[in-house]
Design an enzyme around this catalytic site. Structure first.
Site, PDB file in Angstrom:
ATOM      1  N   SER A 145     -61.733 -28.876 -34.685  1.00  0.00           N
ATOM      2  CA  SER A 145     -62.413 -29.946 -35.404  1.00  0.00           C
ATOM      3  C   SER A 145     -63.363 -30.645 -34.436  1.00  0.00           C
ATOM      4  CB  SER A 145     -61.397 -30.954 -35.938  1.00  0.00           C
ATOM      5  OG  SER A 145     -62.024 -32.119 -36.444  1.00  0.00           O
ATOM      6  N   TYR A 158     -54.115 -36.420 -34.793  1.00  0.00           N
ATOM      7  CA  TYR A 158     -54.988 -35.342 -35.253  1.00  0.00           C
ATOM      8  C   TYR A 158     -55.968 -34.945 -34.152  1.00  0.00           C
ATOM      9  CZ  TYR A 158     -58.243 -32.748 -38.228  1.00  0.00           C
ATOM     10  OH  TYR A 158     -59.045 -31.775 -38.767  1.00  0.00           O
TER      11      TYR A 158
END
Length: 265
Positions: A145, A158
């Site tokens: 990501s 995350y």
């Protein structure tokens, strides 16, 4: 012939979102696709829709025992594996109680995000490598990501997990190169891709529309991407066209990381 003709591809988190799009594109390009997820009904429906050359198997990526079962299935039915896409992941916002800011992290929630996103990817690589060695080559694609490159104040777990995926990709790439396995490993770093994962952050109605406009104002290309944008990047890394590419980070982010607008807020 399709770009992935006669290749065996396993995709985790394939029941929806980016994983679903990757499964569709790979299948269209001639791969035999094994879809895996914990959303069994959605996964089975998708596999049935794709039809021939597609099947579904349950896989909770944080569970090594389930990876062992999938390994045995791939070995018995297909004799190995050509492509693995480690796509399964969670933000933790919907799956745990949180919070995830660096000042007040709930460690049980933090650990769950790490188990799924990072440990799941590590396990995927662990079991893919021996299957690919049997084929004489392979491609591992880890979905990281933008959050694996920049910090995210309200989503520290995350961000940390995706940074781990980013770095582990390079370790796998170098290990396989060092051992002359002919197995490549690369990471994709999506950002501002409109998938169900955004629902917890966007809300509904007018609030949703406002947040979307605010986010898009910080994207150089001016709009959200869609899951197929990531699927086409994965297609390149899965195909033999990228046979000299390993250990890279491929950003699919509308230009966000090219400038100063890296934060999601």
């Amino acid at each position: 012939m399709g770009r992935l003709e006669n290749k065996i591809a396993l995709i985790t988190g394939a029941a929806r979102g980016i994983g679903e799009s990757i499964a569709r594109v790979f299948h269209r390009e001639g791969a035999r696709v094994i879809l895996s997820d914990i959303r069994d009904e959605q996964g089975k429906v998708l596999a049935k829709e794709l039809g021939e050359m597609a099947c579904y198997t349950h896989l909770d990526v944080k569970n090594e025992g389930e990876w062992q079962l999938v390994y045995e299935k791939l070995l018995l039915e297909f004799g190995g594996l050509d492509i693995l896409v480690n796509n399964a992941g969670i933000t933790g916002f919907l799956e745990t109680t949180g919070p995830f800011d660096a000042e007040n992290p709930d460690m049980e929630s933090f650990d769950e995000v790490m188990r799924v996103n990072l440990n799941g990817t590590v396990l995927g690589c662990k079991y893919a490598i021996p299957l690919m060695k049997r084929k004489g080559k392979g491609s591992i694609i880890n979905i990281s990501s933008r959050s694996g490159i920049v910090g995210i104040p309200g989503a520290a777990a995350y961000a940390a997990s995706k940074a781990g995926v980013r770095n582990h990709t390079k370790s796998v790439a170098l290990r396989c190169a060092e051992k002359r396995y002919n197995i490549r490993c690369n990471s994709i770093h999506p950002a501002a891709i409109m998938t169900p994962m955004w629902d917890a952050m966007l809300g509904e109605g007018e609030i949703r529309e406002k947040i979307i406009k605010d986010v898009e104002a910080g994207i150089p290309l001016g709009h959200f991407g869609d899951s197929e944008d990531v699927a086409f990047a994965a297609l390149y890394l899965a195909s033999d066209e990228s046979k000299y590419v390993t250990g890279i980070e491929l950003n699919v982010d509308g230009g966000i990381l090219a400038g100063s607008e890296a934060r999601p807020e």
